[in-house]
Enzyme design. Sequence first.
Site, PDB file in Angstrom:
ATOM      1  N   TYR A 152       0.800  -1.228   0.000  1.00 13.03           N
ATOM      2  CA  TYR A 152       0.000   0.000   0.000  1.00 13.03           C
ATOM      3  C   TYR A 152       0.831   1.276   0.000  1.00 13.03           C
ATOM      4  O   TYR A 152       0.307   2.367   0.134  1.00 13.03           O
ATOM      5  CB  TYR A 152      -0.927  -0.014   1.222  1.00 13.03           C
ATOM      6  CG  TYR A 152      -2.242   0.691   1.013  1.00 13.03           C
ATOM      7  CD1 TYR A 152      -3.293   0.073   0.346  1.00 13.03           C
ATOM      8  CD2 TYR A 152      -2.457   1.969   1.514  1.00 13.03           C
ATOM      9  CE1 TYR A 152      -4.513   0.715   0.173  1.00 13.03           C
ATOM     10  CE2 TYR A 152      -3.673   2.619   1.340  1.00 13.03           C
ATOM     11  CZ  TYR A 152      -4.700   1.984   0.669  1.00 13.03           C
ATOM     12  OH  TYR A 152      -5.910   2.612   0.494  1.00 13.03           O
ATOM     13  N   LYS A 159      -1.925   9.452  -0.119  1.00 10.11           N
ATOM     14  CA  LYS A 159      -3.059   9.872   0.701  1.00 10.11           C
ATOM     15  C   LYS A 159      -2.577  10.724   1.874  1.00 10.11           C
ATOM     16  O   LYS A 159      -3.262  11.664   2.298  1.00 10.11           O
ATOM     17  CB  LYS A 159      -3.833   8.650   1.210  1.00 10.11           C
ATOM     18  CG  LYS A 159      -4.656   7.936   0.148  1.00 10.11           C
ATOM     19  CD  LYS A 159      -5.769   8.816  -0.390  1.00 10.11           C
ATOM     20  CE  LYS A 159      -6.736   8.033  -1.272  1.00 10.11           C
ATOM     21  NZ  LYS A 159      -7.796   8.897  -1.849  1.00 10.11           N
TER      22      LYS A 159
END
Length: 273
Positions: A152, A159
Amino acid sequence: MTAEHQGKVALITGASRGIGRTLALDLASQGATVVVNYRTNAALADEVVAEAKARGGDGIAVGADVENPEEIVRLFDAVADTYGRLDFFINNAAAAAFKRILDLKTHHLDRSYAMNVRPFVLGAQEAVKLMDKGGRIVAVSSYGSLRGFATYAALGSYKAAVESFIRYMAVEFADYGINVNGVNGGLIDSDSLEYFYSIPGMAAMESVLKAIPLGRPGTVQDMANAIEFLLSDKSAYITGQTIVVDGGLTVAAPPYWHDTTEPLGVPPRPTRG
């Protein structure tokens, strides 16, 4: 439903399904006009607009790939041409490569940035121009911005950048009467979650669900509820913040209570008397 958002115009990227779709319909049920952005599936977007109208709202579907800066401008041009203003901008669309850091190539990094950070910044720039009476900007984030886990890194790191921009925008846009906030989702039951946990070699989703104190994945409605709160008058004094919607996942840590045995373990809820 109430008419709290009566007359408001909301642009939601990636609104043909999932969180974006649910939010669009919730806002329409409260009288809002929704601009349903989609990339490829016009039929799904048209369905959202039709249901929005059936719920008492209004709206249009606008196809635009937010990875392309020119199409971002075209998306906001459509808002300006049709409505002449904007009240809410929700940056929801996202995409990234799920790979080990050692396997990330330049094009993976470039596309992750182009899909997650750049559309938020460029979209906010365009949104401000249309928010002549103030407004709300909300970005959807994820718990990979706070914690590191397998494959991720590209999405989670970008993000985190989005959440940093939220804070900077909140300070800079306050004089315009614009609040900027984020909603950070944990394991949210959606097509994206199913895809992530279908990656070859990925840990079983059940192993992660055990770590959630509330004992279940979140729903797209949970996320839409948090976003709608940040768009409502109830959050008028909140800006520069990112609300975490994860059932307690990011505050739990090993040793987990569900792994303990007697004489430990959470006892039954005490009662009076």
